[in-house]
Enzyme design. Structure first.
Site, short mmCIF file in Angstrom:
data_model
loop_
_atom_site.label_atom_id
_atom_site.label_comp_id
_atom_site.label_asym_id
_atom_site.label_seq_id
_atom_site.Cartn_x
_atom_site.Cartn_y
_atom_site.Cartn_z
N ASP A 135 0.87 -1.19 0.00
CA ASP A 135 0.00 0.00 0.00
C ASP A 135 0.90 1.23 0.00
OD1 ASP A 135 -3.22 0.40 1.24
OD2 ASP A 135 -1.92 2.13 0.93
N ASN A 136 0.56 2.23 -0.80
CA ASN A 136 1.41 3.45 -0.80
C ASN A 136 0.97 4.44 0.29
OD1 ASN A 136 -0.88 4.60 -1.85
ND2 ASN A 136 -0.04 4.95 -3.89
N LEU A 137 -0.09 4.11 1.01
CA LEU A 137 -0.60 4.93 2.12
C LEU A 137 -1.02 6.34 1.68
CD1 LEU A 137 1.73 3.87 5.11
CD2 LEU A 137 -0.51 2.98 4.48
N ALA A 153 -6.57 1.28 -5.69
CA ALA A 153 -7.09 2.07 -6.81
C ALA A 153 -7.59 3.39 -6.26
CB ALA A 153 -8.25 1.34 -7.50
N ARG A 172 -26.94 15.65 -7.80
CA ARG A 172 -25.50 15.66 -8.04
C ARG A 172 -25.27 15.10 -9.44
NH1 ARG A 172 -21.74 12.20 -3.96
NH2 ARG A 172 -22.82 10.48 -4.97
N ASP A 230 4.62 1.68 -4.28
CA ASP A 230 3.68 1.80 -5.39
C ASP A 230 3.66 0.54 -6.24
OD1 ASP A 230 2.42 4.36 -5.34
OD2 ASP A 230 4.44 5.21 -5.60
N ASN A 243 -22.66 -0.40 -3.12
CA ASN A 243 -22.15 0.66 -2.22
C ASN A 243 -21.54 0.08 -0.94
OD1 ASN A 243 -23.96 2.03 -4.13
ND2 ASN A 243 -23.59 3.81 -2.84
N TYR A 298 -13.53 6.96 -13.74
CA TYR A 298 -13.34 5.93 -12.71
C TYR A 298 -13.92 4.59 -13.19
CZ TYR A 298 -14.42 3.10 -8.65
OH TYR A 298 -14.56 2.05 -7.80
N1 UDP Z 1 -25.93 11.39 -1.41
C1 UDP Z 1 -26.62 12.48 -0.90
N2 UDP Z 1 -25.93 13.40 -0.17
C2 UDP Z 1 -24.60 13.30 0.07
C3 UDP Z 1 -23.90 12.17 -0.43
C4 UDP Z 1 -24.61 11.24 -1.17
O1 UDP Z 1 -27.83 12.62 -1.11
O2 UDP Z 1 -24.03 14.19 0.74
C5 UDP Z 1 -26.65 10.38 -2.21
C6 UDP Z 1 -26.12 10.26 -3.62
O3 UDP Z 1 -26.82 11.10 -4.49
C7 UDP Z 1 -26.38 8.78 -3.92
C8 UDP Z 1 -26.34 8.11 -2.56
O4 UDP Z 1 -26.44 9.15 -1.60
O5 UDP Z 1 -27.65 8.61 -4.43
C9 UDP Z 1 -25.05 7.35 -2.33
O6 UDP Z 1 -23.96 8.21 -2.61
P1 UDP Z 1 -22.48 7.80 -2.31
O7 UDP Z 1 -21.61 8.96 -2.70
O8 UDP Z 1 -22.37 7.30 -0.92
O9 UDP Z 1 -22.21 6.55 -3.26
P2 UDP Z 1 -22.36 6.38 -4.86
O10 UDP Z 1 -23.68 5.72 -5.06
O11 UDP Z 1 -22.29 7.75 -5.47
O12 UDP Z 1 -21.23 5.51 -5.22
#
Ligand code: UDP
Length: 330
Positions: free
Chosen positions: A32-34, A77, A284, A53, A172, A143
């Site tokens: 792990d590169n920490l 990653a 978002r 690395d 998740n 990503y």
């Molecule tokens: N989310 C939110 N507010 C936040 C962070 C995340 O409403 O401050 C929502 C985001 O839109 C997604 C869900 O929570 O629908 C999970 O987001 P997260 O970033 O944890 O994981 P992702 O699904 O993006 O990998």
């Protein structure tokens, strides 16, 4: 006894896997590169942590020269979606070029078993749900693209060199060790559960719900939250599958349950007994409305299924980590 090399073993999912594997008696070396990992996340002081690395071919070569390594579990990653959009080079270098170095060394030393942290982000916007492993893969950010590209490369390596792989496509990742000794500590933190717990604890003023006008049951995004220890046990199952000489395997890792942001907030209130300060905000960019897994293939092929199917268990363990001695930080 042959050893297992765990790259990124000081990171969130890596450290939980290292812990469970060391408790089960596996011989482990961590590389792990920490940069994002934490030395303190490796609880067992007997575990060898090599700080360096993946792209350092000489270092990786020495690891294989001095240790009898039979498989690699590759967690290392970068995984910040937003950053991958603004700095794709960082993602393609670290998530593709660096592991290609590692894999070249593995092949040189005859180590052919590679367990790869892939992601549901390789699917892109869902065409249907629950998502099975045959869902089209059209990632919408660098990503996800970087993870998909390495999957494709590994498929070619399997055909040409008989290099064997397991692709574990996480939904998740969430939660913490049930005793709260290790857990999630990202900087910056972008994930829903730790952000809600910060808001409950007063470490942040509120949680902003990103969008309330999605076509879901309550208008907020739906995700499949999978306990980090369940991810860890899936890696062990995949390792045993490859060690037994079985063919490559591709599995979604989720619970199959979709949980909305509003449902998550209500569950946090139930578990902690405290009110969550909430602000309703805009969507978002890049968030699909729903993502949840059909995880039946993992059960059929690896005999694995999630143990923690109730999101309240996940929240409770994350809360134990957050309110424990470290306060949710290393
Ligand atoms: N989310 C939110 N507010 C936040 C962070 C995340 O409403 O401050 C929502 C985001 O839109 C997604 C869900 O929570 O629908 C999970 O987001 P997260 O970033 O944890 O994981 P992702 O699904 O993006 O990998």
């Amino acid at each position: 006894m042959a050893k297992i090399l765990i790259t990124g073993g000081a990171g969130y999912i890596g450290s939980h896997t290292v812990r469970l594997m060391s408790e089960k008696g596996y011989e482990i070396i961590v590389l792990d590169n920490l940069v994002y990992g934490h030395r303190e996340a490796i609880l067992n002081p007997e575990i060898e942590l090599v700080v360096g690395d993946l792209g350092d071919t000489e270092l990786v070569g020495r690891l294989f020269e001095y240790h009898d390594i039979e498989a690699v579990i590759h967690f290392a990653a970068y995984a910040f979606v937003g950053e991958s959009v603004t700095d794709p080079e960082k993602y393609y270098q670290n998530n593709i070029a660096a592991p290609l170095n590692l894999i070249a060394v593995m092949r040189k030393y005859g180590c052919n078993n590679f367990i790869f942290s892939s992601t549901c982000a390789t699917y892109g916007n869902p065409e249907y749900a629950p998502l099975d492993e045959n869902h089209p893969q059209n990632p919408i950010n660098p990503y996800g693209q970087s993870k998909l590209m390495l999957e494709k490369i590994l498929k070619d390596y399997h055909k040409a060199y008989n290099f064997n792989y397991a692709f574990l496509r996480y939904f998740n990742a969430s939660g913490a060790s049930p005793d709260g000794l290790i857990g999630e500590d990202h900087n910056p933190e972008t994930h829903l559960i730790p952000l809600i717990l910060d808001a409950v604890n007063g470490d942040r003023p509120h949680i902003t719900v990103f969008g309330t006008d999605y076509e879901t049951q309550d208008g907020t995004c739906v995700r499949d939250y999978i306990h980090v220890d369940d991810l860890a046990t899936a890696h062990i199952a995949a390792l045993e599958h490859l060690k037994a000489g079985k063919p490559p395997v591709i599995c979604n890792l989720g619970t199959g349950n979709g949980v909305s942001v509003k449902e998550m907030i209500a569950a946090v209130e139930e578990v902690t007994g405290k009110q969550v300060p909430v602000v309703y905000g805009e969507r978002r960019a890049g968030d699909p409305p729903f993502l949840f897994a059909n995880a039946t293939h993992a059960k059929a092929v690896l005999g694995w299924e999630a143990k923690y199917k109730d999101v309240k268990d996940i929240i409770s363990h994350a809360w134990t980590w957050k309110t424990g001695a470290r306060g949710g930080k290393y």
